[in-house]
Design a protein around this motif. Structure first.
Motif, PDB file in Angstrom:
ATOM      1  N   THR A  98      -8.257  -1.471  -1.925  1.00 27.93           N
ATOM      2  CA  THR A  98      -7.758  -0.276  -2.614  1.00 27.93           C
ATOM      3  C   THR A  98      -8.175  -0.273  -4.077  1.00 27.93           C
ATOM      4  N   ILE A  99      -8.035  -1.424  -4.744  1.00 31.61           N
ATOM      5  CA  ILE A  99      -8.439  -1.523  -6.146  1.00 31.61           C
ATOM      6  C   ILE A  99      -9.930  -1.244  -6.300  1.00 31.61           C
ATOM      7  N   GLN A 100     -10.704  -1.713  -5.332  1.00 34.97           N
ATOM      8  CA  GLN A 100     -12.155  -1.536  -5.366  1.00 34.97           C
ATOM      9  C   GLN A 100     -12.561  -0.060  -5.347  1.00 34.97           C
ATOM     10  N   ARG A 101     -11.647   0.813  -4.913  1.00 33.78           N
ATOM     11  CA  ARG A 101     -11.958   2.245  -4.819  1.00 33.78           C
ATOM     12  C   ARG A 101     -11.266   3.077  -5.903  1.00 33.78           C
ATOM     13  N   ILE A 102     -10.599   2.417  -6.852  1.00 32.85           N
ATOM     14  CA  ILE A 102      -9.948   3.142  -7.941  1.00 32.85           C
ATOM     15  C   ILE A 102     -10.992   3.486  -8.999  1.00 32.85           C
ATOM     16  N   PRO A 103     -11.146   4.762  -9.359  1.00 34.81           N
ATOM     17  CA  PRO A 103     -12.144   5.145 -10.367  1.00 34.81           C
ATOM     18  C   PRO A 103     -11.912   4.423 -11.692  1.00 34.81           C
ATOM     19  N   GLY A 104     -12.992   3.933 -12.272  1.00 42.95           N
ATOM     20  CA  GLY A 104     -12.919   3.267 -13.568  1.00 42.95           C
ATOM     21  C   GLY A 104     -12.841   1.761 -13.493  1.00 42.95           C
ATOM     22  N   VAL A 105     -12.506   1.209 -12.326  1.00 48.09           N
ATOM     23  CA  VAL A 105     -12.469  -0.243 -12.174  1.00 48.09           C
ATOM     24  C   VAL A 105     -13.906  -0.763 -12.084  1.00 48.09           C
ATOM     25  N   PRO A 106     -14.284  -1.752 -12.891  1.00 45.52           N
ATOM     26  CA  PRO A 106     -15.656  -2.275 -12.845  1.00 45.52           C
ATOM     27  C   PRO A 106     -16.064  -2.687 -11.430  1.00 45.52           C
ATOM     28  N   GLY A 107     -17.172  -2.133 -10.976  1.00 43.72           N
ATOM     29  CA  GLY A 107     -17.664  -2.428  -9.633  1.00 43.72           C
ATOM     30  C   GLY A 107     -17.100  -1.527  -8.563  1.00 43.72           C
ATOM     31  N   SER A 108     -16.281  -0.540  -8.951  1.00 38.43           N
ATOM     32  CA  SER A 108     -15.655   0.332  -7.957  1.00 38.43           C
ATOM     33  C   SER A 108     -16.683   1.286  -7.355  1.00 38.43           C
ATOM     34  N   THR A 109     -16.423   1.737  -6.131  1.00 38.84           N
ATOM     35  CA  THR A 109     -17.290   2.684  -5.437  1.00 38.84           C
ATOM     36  C   THR A 109     -16.436   3.746  -4.764  1.00 38.84           C
ATOM     37  N   TRP A 110     -17.050   4.862  -4.417  1.00 34.88           N
ATOM     38  CA  TRP A 110     -16.329   5.908  -3.709  1.00 34.88           C
ATOM     39  C   TRP A 110     -15.894   5.399  -2.341  1.00 34.88           C
ATOM     40  N   PRO A 111     -14.720   5.835  -1.863  1.00 39.96           N
ATOM     41  CA  PRO A 111     -14.248   5.383  -0.542  1.00 39.96           C
ATOM     42  C   PRO A 111     -15.006   6.046   0.594  1.00 39.96           C
ATOM     43  N   ASN A 112     -16.244   5.586   0.789  1.00 39.42           N
ATOM     44  CA  ASN A 112     -17.086   6.139   1.850  1.00 39.42           C
ATOM     45  C   ASN A 112     -17.800   4.988   2.540  1.00 39.42           C
ATOM     46  N   ARG A 113     -17.903   5.074   3.852  1.00 41.00           N
ATOM     47  CA  ARG A 113     -18.495   3.971   4.615  1.00 41.00           C
ATOM     48  C   ARG A 113     -19.966   3.732   4.282  1.00 41.00           C
ATOM     49  N   LYS A 114     -20.629   4.713   3.642  1.00 42.99           N
ATOM     50  CA  LYS A 114     -22.021   4.509   3.259  1.00 42.99           C
ATOM     51  C   LYS A 114     -22.161   3.420   2.205  1.00 42.99           C
ATOM     52  N   HIS A 115     -21.070   3.119   1.509  1.00 38.27           N
ATOM     53  CA  HIS A 115     -21.108   2.077   0.480  1.00 38.27           C
ATOM     54  C   HIS A 115     -20.877   0.688   1.068  1.00 38.27           C
ATOM     55  N   ASP A 116     -20.428   0.625   2.304  1.00 38.14           N
ATOM     56  CA  ASP A 116     -20.099  -0.661   2.899  1.00 38.14           C
ATOM     57  C   ASP A 116     -21.366  -1.442   3.234  1.00 38.14           C
ATOM     58  N   MET A 117     -21.254  -2.774   3.136  1.00 34.74           N
ATOM     59  CA  MET A 117     -22.375  -3.657   3.475  1.00 34.74           C
ATOM     60  C   MET A 117     -21.992  -4.506   4.663  1.00 34.74           C
TER      61      MET A 117
END
Length: 341
Positions: free
Chosen positions: A237-256
């Motif tokens: 959840t933190i990883q998807r919060i705007p402004g957090v360093p390293g954050s990304t949009w909550p979309n599966r295209k960003h998943d690795m």
């Protein structure tokens, strides 16, 4: 001449007593000249149980006969019975903490100045199988680190008592005092969308600073304190919060794919396959599957060591104690080898 002989004998005796003292009183400060005396920390055959009859070196190299012997051994009733350690053992063994740490060969001093200057924090969730917990703690333990242990509310009383006894022996290992309440939660603060993800993460220093200082995250962590398995949603959840360093949009295209990430190495059943298969991400599991995840066997160790991941999921003494035993020896020898001048 007689006086000289007596002095020589006395010197030998004092030298022997000094070596015995060093073995029973591990040195705690960093001293480069002391690195040659770390042999008492090595895992030897004397430290193992029935597993010690196996050739761990050959198993790590994937030698077929060694793997066959290990497989046959793990399916015998006597072997499985002798390997299993009851919870009560840890309650009794930790009555003398110094002896427990010494016989189990816990690292009681930093292995380097670099490690001492860069402490780590671990969060561990335990449901059962104290033996697995204690061996994992020993594998990752260092005195400069911090360990937070959460025992599930539904765990048996013996599990809670045994883990409480173990943690009481270490000043930097803590048990969570307040556990998952079973009550419905109010909506999360700031209307943050709760997302699930990996509990194993590698993050930047800026991400950590946000966790410590960002009011949104501080409120979210406070909200999550009495939730079930917060490690499976908090970091994602933190990883998807705007402004957090390293954050990304909550979309599966960003998943690795997890095979490229360094945090955790896991074999999912539906991605396994025989050698040479173009469809398989990794070779077949040599242990067994639990909820579609491979619980590793001795035959998986060679593949594991070819990868760069920090953790591997999962191991279980009930599935294959030899895999755990050989990996423990390998990791300890690797750690101590870095101390040699």
């Amino acid at each position: 001449m007689r006086l000289l002989k007596l002095l020589l004998k006395l010197t030998v005796v004092l030298g022997s007593l000094w070596m015995l003292y060093l073995m029973s009183h591990p040195k705690t400060d960093l001293d480069p000249t002391y690195s040659l005396r770390y042999s008492w920390l090595e895992y030897t055959d004397a430290d193992g149980g029935p597993e010690k009859v196996c050739n761990c070196t050959a198993i790590m190299q994937g030698v077929r006969e060694a793997l066959k012997q290990a497989k046959l051994l793990t399916i015998t009733k006597d072997f499985r019975k002798n390997v299993r350690i009851p919870d009560e053992h840890y309650i009794n063994a930790t009555r003398d903490c110094r002896k427990f740490k010494l016989t189990r060969k816990y690292l009681t001093f930093p292995l380097s100045q670099e490690e001492e200057d860069f402490p780590l924090a671990y969060s561990m969730v335990v449901h059962h199988k104290v033996q697995n917990f204690e061996r994992l703690l020993r594998a990752i333990y260092a005195p400069q680190n911090i360990y937070c242990i959460h025992v599930d509310e539904q765990s048996q009383a013996s599990v809670f008592s045994a883990i409480s006894a173990i943690t009481s022996c270490f000043p930097n290992v803590y048990m969570v005092s307040q556990r998952a309440t079973g009550k419905a939660k109010k909506p999360p603060p700031f209307n943050l969308p709760i997302l699930s993800g990996n509990a194993y993460i590698v993050v930047s220093r800026g991400y950590v600073r946000s966790v410590l200082e960002d009011n949104r995250i501080l409120a979210l962590m406070e909200w999550a304190k009495d939730t079930f398995s917060p490690d499976e949603f908090l970091w994602a959840t933190i990883q998807r919060i705007p402004g957090v360093p390293g954050s990304t949009w909550p979309n599966r295209k960003h998943d690795m794919t997890d095979i490229n990430a360094i945090a955790r190495l896991v074999k999912w059943q539906w991605h396994e396959g025989s050698q040479g298969s173009l469809e398989a991400v990794y070779p077949e599991c040599h242990g067994k599957h639990v909820r579609s995840i491979c619980v590793y066997g001795a035959g998986d160790l060679q593949w594991l060591l070819e990868h760069h991941h920090l953790f591997a999921n999962k191991f279980d003494t009930d599935t294959d104690p030899i895999a755990l035993y050989c990996l423990e020896k390998y990791l300890r020898q690797k750690a101590l080898a870095e101390l040699q001048p």
